[in-house]
Design a protein around this motif. Structure first.
Motif, PDB file in Angstrom:
ATOM      1  N   ALA A 164       1.054  -1.465   0.582  1.00 40.39           N
ATOM      2  CA  ALA A 164       0.408   0.092   0.396  1.00 40.39           C
ATOM      3  C   ALA A 164       0.760   1.300  -0.020  1.00 40.39           C
ATOM      4  CB  ALA A 164      -0.796  -0.076   1.383  1.00 40.39           C
ATOM      5  N   THR A 165       2.104   1.468   1.138  1.00 44.17           N
ATOM      6  CA  THR A 165       2.703   2.611   0.844  1.00 44.17           C
ATOM      7  C   THR A 165       3.490   2.788  -0.908  1.00 44.17           C
ATOM      8  OG1 THR A 165       3.922   1.934   2.629  1.00 44.17           O
ATOM      9  CG2 THR A 165       5.240   3.147   1.803  1.00 44.17           C
ATOM     10  N   CYS A 166       4.148   1.127  -0.873  1.00 41.01           N
ATOM     11  CA  CYS A 166       4.314   1.518  -3.056  1.00 41.01           C
ATOM     12  C   CYS A 166       3.703   2.175  -3.578  1.00 41.01           C
ATOM     13  CB  CYS A 166       5.011   0.564  -2.857  1.00 41.01           C
ATOM     14  SG  CYS A 166       6.723  -0.415  -2.532  1.00 41.01           S
ATOM     15  N   LEU A 167       2.121   1.463  -3.776  1.00 42.76           N
ATOM     16  CA  LEU A 167       1.019   1.842  -4.271  1.00 42.76           C
ATOM     17  C   LEU A 167       0.420   3.854  -4.076  1.00 42.76           C
ATOM     18  CD1 LEU A 167      -1.326  -1.242  -4.860  1.00 42.76           C
ATOM     19  CD2 LEU A 167      -0.172  -0.338  -6.143  1.00 42.76           C
ATOM     20  N   TYR A 168       0.795   4.136  -2.880  1.00 42.29           N
ATOM     21  CA  TYR A 168      -0.095   5.220  -2.266  1.00 42.29           C
ATOM     22  C   TYR A 168       1.108   6.258  -2.865  1.00 42.29           C
ATOM     23  CZ  TYR A 168      -1.628   9.373   0.638  1.00 42.29           C
ATOM     24  OH  TYR A 168      -2.367  10.002   1.499  1.00 42.29           O
ATOM     25  N   ALA A 169       2.916   6.135  -2.602  1.00 37.85           N
ATOM     26  CA  ALA A 169       3.453   6.585  -3.495  1.00 37.85           C
ATOM     27  C   ALA A 169       2.988   7.344  -4.407  1.00 37.85           C
ATOM     28  CB  ALA A 169       4.879   6.168  -2.788  1.00 37.85           C
ATOM     29  N   GLY A 170       2.653   6.499  -5.517  1.00 36.10           N
ATOM     30  CA  GLY A 170       2.906   6.804  -6.765  1.00 36.10           C
ATOM     31  C   GLY A 170       1.332   7.511  -6.924  1.00 36.10           C
ATOM     32  N   LEU A 171       0.288   6.789  -6.612  1.00 33.76           N
ATOM     33  CA  LEU A 171      -0.739   7.665  -6.323  1.00 33.76           C
ATOM     34  C   LEU A 171      -0.887   8.951  -6.102  1.00 33.76           C
ATOM     35  CD1 LEU A 171      -3.637   7.546  -7.341  1.00 33.76           C
ATOM     36  CD2 LEU A 171      -3.976   7.011  -5.277  1.00 33.76           C
ATOM     37  N   VAL A 172       0.065   9.469  -4.980  1.00 35.07           N
ATOM     38  CA  VAL A 172      -0.611  10.925  -4.293  1.00 35.07           C
ATOM     39  C   VAL A 172       0.514  11.637  -4.927  1.00 35.07           C
ATOM     40  CG1 VAL A 172       1.846  10.664  -2.670  1.00 35.07           C
ATOM     41  CG2 VAL A 172      -0.299  12.222  -1.893  1.00 35.07           C
ATOM     42  N   THR A 173       1.474  11.199  -5.615  1.00 36.62           N
ATOM     43  CA  THR A 173       2.639  12.339  -6.844  1.00 36.62           C
ATOM     44  C   THR A 173       1.883  12.848  -8.085  1.00 36.62           C
ATOM     45  OG1 THR A 173       4.694  10.568  -5.847  1.00 36.62           O
ATOM     46  CG2 THR A 173       5.089  11.697  -7.208  1.00 36.62           C
ATOM     47  N   ASP A 174       1.322  11.634  -8.149  1.00 34.65           N
ATOM     48  CA  ASP A 174       1.199  11.822  -9.952  1.00 34.65           C
ATOM     49  C   ASP A 174      -0.556  12.268  -9.704  1.00 34.65           C
ATOM     50  OD1 ASP A 174       2.877  10.038 -11.231  1.00 34.65           O
ATOM     51  OD2 ASP A 174       1.987   8.999 -12.490  1.00 34.65           O
ATOM     52  N   THR A 175      -1.602  12.533  -8.335  1.00 34.06           N
ATOM     53  CA  THR A 175      -2.397  13.455  -8.849  1.00 34.06           C
ATOM     54  C   THR A 175      -1.492  14.860  -8.138  1.00 34.06           C
ATOM     55  OG1 THR A 175      -2.820  12.691  -6.647  1.00 34.06           O
ATOM     56  CG2 THR A 175      -4.143  11.385  -8.301  1.00 34.06           C
ATOM     57  N   GLY A 176      -0.466  14.743  -7.785  1.00 33.92           N
ATOM     58  CA  GLY A 176      -0.284  16.440  -7.434  1.00 33.92           C
ATOM     59  C   GLY A 176      -0.572  16.448  -5.737  1.00 33.92           C
ATOM     60  N   SER A 177      -1.025  15.284  -4.987  1.00 34.70           N
ATOM     61  CA  SER A 177      -0.721  16.040  -3.586  1.00 34.70           C
ATOM     62  C   SER A 177      -2.889  15.601  -3.849  1.00 34.70           C
ATOM     63  CB  SER A 177      -0.390  16.790  -3.351  1.00 34.70           C
ATOM     64  OG  SER A 177       0.869  16.342  -2.338  1.00 34.70           O
ATOM     65  N   PHE A 178      -3.456  14.548  -4.895  1.00 37.52           N
ATOM     66  CA  PHE A 178      -5.098  15.051  -5.450  1.00 37.52           C
ATOM     67  C   PHE A 178      -4.786  16.548  -5.155  1.00 37.52           C
ATOM     68  CE2 PHE A 178      -3.977  11.892  -1.797  1.00 37.52           C
ATOM     69  CZ  PHE A 178      -4.497  10.654  -2.767  1.00 37.52           C
ATOM     70  N   ARG A 179      -4.680  17.282  -6.327  1.00 42.61           N
ATOM     71  CA  ARG A 179      -4.759  18.449  -6.613  1.00 42.61           C
ATOM     72  C   ARG A 179      -4.858  18.786  -8.729  1.00 42.61           C
ATOM     73  NH1 ARG A 179       0.685  21.900  -4.559  1.00 42.61           N
ATOM     74  NH2 ARG A 179       1.602  19.987  -5.171  1.00 42.61           N
ATOM     75  N   HIS A 180      -4.681  17.601  -9.068  1.00 45.00           N
ATOM     76  CA  HIS A 180      -4.444  17.489 -10.156  1.00 45.00           C
ATOM     77  C   HIS A 180      -5.760  17.051 -10.442  1.00 45.00           C
ATOM     78  CE1 HIS A 180       0.059  16.541 -10.507  1.00 45.00           C
ATOM     79  NE2 HIS A 180       0.140  17.707 -10.255  1.00 45.00           N
ATOM     80  N   ALA A 181      -6.858  17.408 -11.634  1.00 42.12           N
ATOM     81  CA  ALA A 181      -7.570  16.793 -13.289  1.00 42.12           C
ATOM     82  C   ALA A 181      -7.410  15.298 -12.305  1.00 42.12           C
ATOM     83  CB  ALA A 181      -7.442  17.430 -14.105  1.00 42.12           C
TER      84      ALA A 181
END
Ligand code: 5GP
Ligand code: MN
Length: 332
Positions: A164-181
């Motif tokens: 989960a830590t590995c997946l979350y690191a990818g998700l949170v980074t690519d969404t710009g900390s849940f800021r991007h569209a």
């Protein structure tokens, strides 16, 4: 095999084929793009950890001559899965790539991929060329980690705290900390599933964004000092700066420390496009570009030999700073 993805989610039949290939493989060889970011490395390590827990033999790598995990990604679990690219299977029976839109981004592992019996390409870049024998590409996915989670789920493998830590690191980074569209309900629902697995979001955020040696402050000062605003460039203006090897040496910093600086540059309201040229240890310029929407920087960077997403893309330049900027301005 060239099969450019038409867009839209991955067909169920393709997932079934992937599950069959993984289930029948004696060893699975994983690879992500060179200069890995959290999505590339995190997605790869997540799948690696899940497969190893099931008893599958796994190796993972990325094809850099100077093989080194960026400092800010060393907190990711599963680094013991990594092998030097020289120790990677020369002709893997099954190879899976993560966040790699074009074979070139495999670096030296492009040769191994060329000899792989089966090559599964897991990616979310719209520009993906479909260089695998099976291409699981969804440009609508917020991160490659979304596809990695789906693969793990379809294999029937559990997601523990490390995965989960590995997946979350990818998700949170690519969404710009849940800021991007890309911050959809699906992205938040995935975050909720991962948080429920027990990861520590505060620690992950600190590791990814909130720590640097003191020299970083000096270097950032230099880079901001030389930033230039060109309101007349492109449809809505350009802001740009650069950071040299010598600058980094003076502040005692390795290359990875400059990766996040674009996020400061792109704050500039007066410009649609933000650019930073980062000189790497070989003297080449790694160019990061960001757009607020008026310009498709993926197209601009593709024309200069690179690629990426509409609002975040990059390319490598062997010209001078001025020549590189002249080339960019012409395309903007
Ligand atoms: P960053 O600026 O954060 O390094 O990269 C932003 C996006 O551009 C990422 O999706 C990355 O894959 C892509 N990108 C960056 N540099 C290159 C490059 O040299 N070649 C290609 N094809 N894509 C790049
Ligand atoms: Mn990604």
């Amino acid at each position: 095999m060239s099969d450019p993805h038409a867009g839209g989610p991955v067909p169920g039949g393709d997932w079934d084929r992937a599950v069959g290939l993984v289930a029948s493989a004696g060893e699975v060889a994983l690879a992500c793009h060179i200069s890995p970011d959290a999505d590339a490395l995190g997605s790869m390590l997540a799948v690696g950890l899940a497969l190893r827990a099931r008893g599958v033999r796994v190796v993972a790598s990325f094809g850099e001559r100077r093989f080194r995990v960026p400092r800010l990604l060393r907190f990711l679990p599963g680094q013991d899965l990594l092998v030097e690219p020289g120790d990677y299977p020369p002709a893997p029976e099954l190879m899976i790539t993560f966040d790699v839109p074009i074979a070139d981004r495999l670096g030296t592992l492009v040769a191994n991929a060329g000899k792989a019996r089966e090559l599964i390409v897991l990616d979310h870049h719209a520009s993906n060329t479909g260089f695998g024998t099976l291409n699981l590409v969804d440009p609508g996915a917020a991160a490659t980690a979304v596809l990695a989670e789906e693969l793990i789920g379809r294999l029937g493998l559990p997601v523990d705290k490390d995965i989960a830590t590995c997946l979350y690191a990818g998700l949170v980074t690519d969404t710009g900390s849940f800021r991007h569209a890309s911050t959809t309900p699906a992205a938040h629902l995935m975050a909720a599933r991962l948080l429920a697995a027990g990861l520590d979001p505060e620690r992950i955020a600190r590791e990814l964004w909130d720590r640097s040696p003191f020299g970083y402050l000096r270097l950032l000062g230099m880079v901001l000092e030389r930033a230039r605003l060109e309101p007349g460039t492109g449809p809505a203006g350009l802001v740009w700066t650069f950071v040299t090897r010598a600058d980094r040496a003076a502040c005692g910093l390795p290359y990875d420390e400059v990766e996040g600086m674009i996020d400061v540059i792109r704050r500039t309201d007066d410009a649609d496009v933000a650019v930073i040229l980062k000189e790497d240890d070989d003297g080449a310029w790694q160019v990061s570009t960001r757009s607020k929407g008026a310009v498709d920087v993926a197209r601009v960077c593709a024309a200069l030999g690179g690629g990426g997403h509409t609002r975040a893309a990059g390319f490598t330049s062997h010209l001078t700073v001025e020549q590189t900027m002249a080339g960019l301005r012409a395309l903007l």
